[in-house]
Design an enzyme around this catalytic site. Structure first.
Site, short mmCIF file in Angstrom:
data_model
loop_
_atom_site.label_atom_id
_atom_site.label_comp_id
_atom_site.label_asym_id
_atom_site.label_seq_id
_atom_site.Cartn_x
_atom_site.Cartn_y
_atom_site.Cartn_z
N THR A 127 -4.20 -5.48 -2.26
CA THR A 127 -5.59 -4.98 -2.17
C THR A 127 -6.43 -6.17 -2.77
OG1 THR A 127 -4.62 -2.61 -2.59
CG2 THR A 127 -6.99 -3.45 -3.08
N HIS B 214 -7.23 -8.74 -0.43
CA HIS B 214 -8.20 -8.22 0.45
C HIS B 214 -9.82 -8.47 0.05
CE1 HIS B 214 -5.19 -6.94 3.70
NE2 HIS B 214 -4.55 -6.26 2.66
N HIS C 136 -6.19 -3.57 -10.51
CA HIS C 136 -5.79 -2.09 -10.92
C HIS C 136 -4.21 -1.83 -11.48
CE1 HIS C 136 -4.62 -2.70 -6.84
NE2 HIS C 136 -3.63 -2.22 -7.12
N GLY D 42 4.61 0.29 3.88
CA GLY D 42 3.70 -0.82 4.64
C GLY D 42 2.59 -0.42 5.25
N TYR E 231 2.04 6.66 -0.10
CA TYR E 231 0.65 6.07 -0.44
C TYR E 231 0.67 6.30 -1.90
CZ TYR E 231 -3.99 4.50 -1.21
OH TYR E 231 -5.23 4.10 -1.69
#
Length: 347
Positions: free
Chosen positions: A40, A43, A63, A263, A287
């Site tokens: 993340t 990204h 995080h 994934g 998730y």
């Protein structure tokens, strides 16, 4: 305080001074000692299409963290100054149907630390008391920093019973490697992991998988032959997000096989749904972590399993000083190693 900061809607971060956050009545302020680098974060740094659609700047990302509590709000009762902690990065509403039913990981109003509010790539981070995980024993800072991704691995691996089962894991990134260690710890018969990165496959071999297969040169069916398997895999853990991984996994599952998908695909996947039906295959999306059952499970397994603790710690292969964040991000983006952490203790 020093922090990695995205000041505007554009690629990159700045390592700059930012105001220290102050906790509200129900919040806790943590002095960050280590942070883990997640996909993340990559990204957000590169400012790709996902980041552009999800992130509002300005923002301090990050995080995955470990640190020491330095201040608590006036309404905080279960966390004390001096506690060594990690944090659950998903902040839930507490009022939707799933939250009220105790299924907080399914909250439809979830906000993420370091995505929707300032995160842990800084000397200090503030999160709600309800999201703080207090470590009950001495945990190495690097290990404490990867409790979040370890939780992903545990949530995925424990989605289905594994004792005596043959397990196929596609993707030998840090979470896939952790999932392999968890599967071995809880009693799987064979653990097979696939990737195209030889360094990561070699790390998997050191962690004790039965077979680490380079799918760039070999088919998964060859793994079954090499291990003398008469039927397909019982449990599949798809960790890569590669569009070819799930169809190949399905083709190698036993009748009644069960697949957990962590994934996140970057493009649509073509699936032979006829085979899913006729082979009675279960596919479950994963998730994050079950809050907080996963946290209890992974902490207990680390306390009772010295080999598992060693394996998870070994997944952390690189540590960089926080000010050398760019080198750490380049290393993480290379896809050739394990987990990368940033050290904030000397900032």
């Amino acid at each position: 305080m020093k922090a990695l900061f995205k000041s505007a809607a554009q690629p990159g971060f700045e390592f700059v001074e930012r105001p220290e956050p102050e906790p509200s009545a129900a919040e806790v302020k943590v002095r960050v000692l280590r942070t883990g680098l997640c996909g993340t974060d990559l990204h957000i740094e590169s400012w790709d299409a996902w980041a552009q659609s999800e992130i509002k700047t300005p923002l301090i990302p990050g995080h995955e963290f470990y640190g020491e509590v330095v201040e608590v709000g006036t309404a905080v009762r279960g966390v004390e100054v001096g506690d060594r902690v990690s944090g659950e990065g998903h902040i839930v509403c507490g009022a939707c149907r799933n939250c009220r039913a105790g299924r907080r990981h399914l909250c439809i109003h979830t906000l993420s630390v370091g995505v929707h509010r300032d995160g842990a790539f800084a000397e200090y981070v503030v999160i709600p008391e309800s999201n703080v995980w207090v470590h009950q024993e001495d945990i190495e800072p690097d290990l404490g920093a990867v409790f979040d991704p370890l939780g992903n691995a545990v949530h995925t691996a424990l989605s289905f019973p594994l004792v005596g089962e043959d397990v196929l894991i596609t993707g030998a990134g840090p979470i896939g490697l952790m999932a392999a260690a968890v599967a071995r710890h809880v009693g799987a018969r064979y653990v097979v992991i696939t990737d195209v990165s030889e360094p990561r496959l070699e790390l998997a071999r050191k962690l004790g998988v039965d077979l680490a297969l380079n799918v760039g040169v070999s088919a998964i069916s060859e793994a079954q032959q090499a291990l003398g398997m008469r039927e397909g895999f019982d449990v599949g853990l798809e960790m890569s997000g590669h569009p070819g991984a799930l169809p190949e996994m399905i083709s190698n599952m036993n009748h009644g096989g069960r697949i957990a998908m962590l994934g996140l695909p970057s493009q649509p996947i073509i699936v032979d749904w006829g085979k899913v039906v006729t082979h009675m295959i279960t596919v479950k999306g994963i998730y994050g972590r079950e809050m907080f059952e996963t946290w209890y499970a992974m902490s207990a397994m680390l306390q009772s399993g010295a080999e598992l603790k060693r394996a998870v710690t070994a997944v952390v292969t690189d540590r960089y000083a926080a000010e050398d964040w760019a080198e750490g991000f380049a290393r993480a983006r290379s896809g050739s190693g394990g987990k990368v952490v940033l050290d904030w203790s000397t900032v």
